[in-house]
Design a protein around this motif. Structure first.
Motif, PDB file in Angstrom:
ATOM      1  N   PRO A 159      33.480  33.336  37.304  1.00  0.00           N
ATOM      2  CA  PRO A 159      32.948  31.994  37.029  1.00  0.00           C
ATOM      3  C   PRO A 159      34.037  31.033  36.543  1.00  0.00           C
ATOM      4  N   ASP A 160      33.920  29.757  36.924  1.00  0.00           N
ATOM      5  CA  ASP A 160      34.976  28.794  36.600  1.00  0.00           C
ATOM      6  C   ASP A 160      34.900  28.255  35.173  1.00  0.00           C
ATOM      7  N   ILE A 161      34.240  29.009  34.302  1.00  0.00           N
ATOM      8  CA  ILE A 161      34.288  28.673  32.873  1.00  0.00           C
ATOM      9  C   ILE A 161      35.650  29.059  32.281  1.00  0.00           C
ATOM     10  N   ASN A 191      45.333  41.623  29.320  1.00  0.00           N
ATOM     11  CA  ASN A 191      44.069  41.694  28.596  1.00  0.00           C
ATOM     12  C   ASN A 191      43.868  43.114  28.085  1.00  0.00           C
ATOM     13  N   ASP A 192      43.034  43.206  27.039  1.00  0.00           N
ATOM     14  CA  ASP A 192      42.823  44.511  26.415  1.00  0.00           C
ATOM     15  C   ASP A 192      41.697  45.280  27.097  1.00  0.00           C
ATOM     16  N   LEU A 193      41.783  46.595  27.012  1.00  0.00           N
ATOM     17  CA  LEU A 193      40.761  47.479  27.553  1.00  0.00           C
ATOM     18  C   LEU A 193      39.770  47.859  26.461  1.00  0.00           C
ATOM     19  N   VAL A 233      45.754  40.530  37.862  1.00  0.00           N
ATOM     20  CA  VAL A 233      45.947  39.393  38.773  1.00  0.00           C
ATOM     21  C   VAL A 233      44.803  39.448  39.784  1.00  0.00           C
ATOM     22  N   HIS A 234      43.756  38.639  39.573  1.00  0.00           N
ATOM     23  CA  HIS A 234      42.619  38.658  40.503  1.00  0.00           C
ATOM     24  C   HIS A 234      41.715  37.453  40.276  1.00  0.00           C
ATOM     25  N   ALA A 235      40.971  37.104  41.315  1.00  0.00           N
ATOM     26  CA  ALA A 235      40.005  36.007  41.234  1.00  0.00           C
ATOM     27  C   ALA A 235      38.570  36.513  41.365  1.00  0.00           C
ATOM     28  N   TYR A 236      38.400  37.681  41.939  1.00  0.00           N
ATOM     29  CA  TYR A 236      37.078  38.285  42.138  1.00  0.00           C
ATOM     30  C   TYR A 236      36.954  39.538  41.283  1.00  0.00           C
ATOM     31  N   PHE A 237      35.712  39.935  41.010  1.00  0.00           N
ATOM     32  CA  PHE A 237      35.485  41.107  40.167  1.00  0.00           C
ATOM     33  C   PHE A 237      34.184  41.780  40.568  1.00  0.00           C
ATOM     34  N   ALA A 238      34.015  43.013  40.151  1.00  0.00           N
ATOM     35  CA  ALA A 238      32.790  43.768  40.440  1.00  0.00           C
ATOM     36  C   ALA A 238      31.688  43.289  39.504  1.00  0.00           C
ATOM     37  N   ALA A 239      30.931  42.308  39.989  1.00  0.00           N
ATOM     38  CA  ALA A 239      29.926  41.662  39.142  1.00  0.00           C
ATOM     39  C   ALA A 239      28.647  42.465  39.049  1.00  0.00           C
ATOM     40  N   GLU A 240      28.376  43.239  40.068  1.00  0.00           N
ATOM     41  CA  GLU A 240      27.154  44.042  40.081  1.00  0.00           C
ATOM     42  C   GLU A 240      27.525  45.482  40.406  1.00  0.00           C
ATOM     43  N   ASP A 251      36.102  47.992  30.255  1.00  0.00           N
ATOM     44  CA  ASP A 251      36.058  46.614  30.742  1.00  0.00           C
ATOM     45  C   ASP A 251      36.932  45.731  29.869  1.00  0.00           C
ATOM     46  N   THR A 252      36.988  44.446  30.242  1.00  0.00           N
ATOM     47  CA  THR A 252      37.746  43.471  29.466  1.00  0.00           C
ATOM     48  C   THR A 252      36.974  42.160  29.499  1.00  0.00           C
ATOM     49  N   ALA A 253      37.273  41.266  28.556  1.00  0.00           N
ATOM     50  CA  ALA A 253      36.589  39.973  28.504  1.00  0.00           C
ATOM     51  C   ALA A 253      37.480  38.889  29.105  1.00  0.00           C
ATOM     52  N   TYR A 254      36.944  38.194  30.120  1.00  0.00           N
ATOM     53  CA  TYR A 254      37.615  37.012  30.658  1.00  0.00           C
ATOM     54  C   TYR A 254      36.526  36.069  31.168  1.00  0.00           C
ATOM     55  N   GLY A 255      35.962  35.328  30.229  1.00  0.00           N
ATOM     56  CA  GLY A 255      34.820  34.479  30.548  1.00  0.00           C
ATOM     57  C   GLY A 255      33.541  35.288  30.626  1.00  0.00           C
TER      58      GLY A 255
END
Length: 201
Positions: free
Chosen positions: A109-111, A120-122, A143-150, A159-163
């Motif tokens: 998400p573009d937030i 980022n931390d694990l 380095v990525h723009a997409y992620f496993a959302a479901e 996991d890690t927090a990025y928005g």
């Protein structure tokens, strides 16, 4: 011997160099015979999901990789390679993946600034052999723009927090995915690659 799938998506030489430093034998290949003979498989990748899947199809590797993953052979997807383990991706229009994990890959998400680039931390959810010696809060390079959302929550290892919460490590039996780049993640990344090498019987 680890077969690194050399389908033209990513800086795989640095990954092979990291394995060499750990004295883990590997070869870059798209040979069906070599992949079948290998003790383990790494599917690396950076770039676009649909193009990468198209390349695997062109090389006749999609059904082979699914078959090898079903044989209890250690199988590791890295970055785009992790995303390709899932059923579909939104990148460039909905595109099917390998379907080794249930779920869908979506744009971050573009937030927050996209792409996600940096350390980022694990946050570790499960203790598994792939993360032996890795402490909670260890930093790795993304380095990525997409992620496993479901996806199935029982497959989530870290996991890690990025928005939003970004799955960073997933596992289903002998199949693993890591969203970050271990070859760019210093001693933590090397330890994870070492752990993967130790899964080879």
């Amino acid at each position: 011997m680890i077969a690194i799938i050399d389908y033209g998506a990513g800086n795989i030489k640095s990954l092979q160099s990291a394995l060499s430093r750990l004295d883990i034998p590997s070869l870059l290949t798209t040979s069906k015979n070599e992949i079948e003979k290998a003790d383990a498989i790494i599917l690396p990748g950076v770039g676009a999901f649909a193009e990468a899947m198209k390349q695997l199809e062109k090389l006749g590797l999609v059904s082979l990789l699914k078959s090898e993953a079903s044989k209890n052979k250690p199988f590791l997807g890295i970055c785009l390679g992790m995303q390709m383990l899932y059923e579909t991706s939104d990148e460039g229009g909905e595109c099917p993946g390998l379907g080794l994990f249930k779920g869908k890959v979506r744009l971050i998400p573009d937030i927050v600034k996209v792409p996600h680039m940096g350390w980022n931390d694990l946050q570790i959810k499960q203790n598994v052999p792939l993360l032996n010696g890795i402490r909670e809060g260890s930093h790795v390079y993304f380095v990525h723009a997409y992620f496993a959302a479901e996806g199935d929550t029982e497959n989530l290892v870290a996991d890690t927090a990025y928005g939003v919460r970004i799955p960073a490590v997933v596992q289903q039996g002998n199949v693993f995915g890591i969203q970050f780049h271990p070859e760019k993640s210093g001693s933590i990344g090397l330890q994870i690659l070492k752990n993967f090498g130790e899964l080879i019987s």
